[in-house]
Design a protein around this motif. Structure first.
Motif: not given
Length: 112
Positions: A38, A40, A42, A49-51, A53, A58-62
């Protein structure tokens, strides 16, 4: 009629084929390792912040609440796009590094 290679050439060809197979195996292993990773990213001083793979998903978005301004949605959209693009760039960069490491910079048509 049998075609013949110049003397001493056959071993070289066998070595080349063997090395190409080894590189292909190394590339497959590197691809599997990359897909398990992964990345990460910012942007905006940590506002988004995105993660991503190694499969370029796109695995996550904060998103920090303070960056959400209903009067400036375009800025938030730009931050998200920037973060996702940077994450994808990191995956691509890692993939290119793996290819360079395995092939030593040599281009092998049809191998990759």
């Amino acid at each position: 009629m049998k075609s013949r290679l110049p003397k001493g050439y056959g071993g070289n060809m066998n070595d080349m084929v063997k090395r190409a197979q080894e590189m292909q195996n190394e590339m497959q292993k590197a691809q599997e390792e990359l897909e398990a990773m992964t990345f990460t990213t910012t942007v905006g001083g940590g506002a988004v912040e995105v993660v991503v793979t190694g499969k370029k998903e796109l695995q996550s978005l904060t998103i920090k609440p303070e960056v959400v301004d209903p009067e400036d949605i375009e800025m938030l959209q730009d931050l998200i796009i920037s973060a996702v693009n940077e994450g994808m760039r990191q995956v691509e960069e890692r993939s290119d590094e793996d290819i360079q490491r395995i092939t030593g910079g040599m281009s092998v048509p049809g191998l990759f």
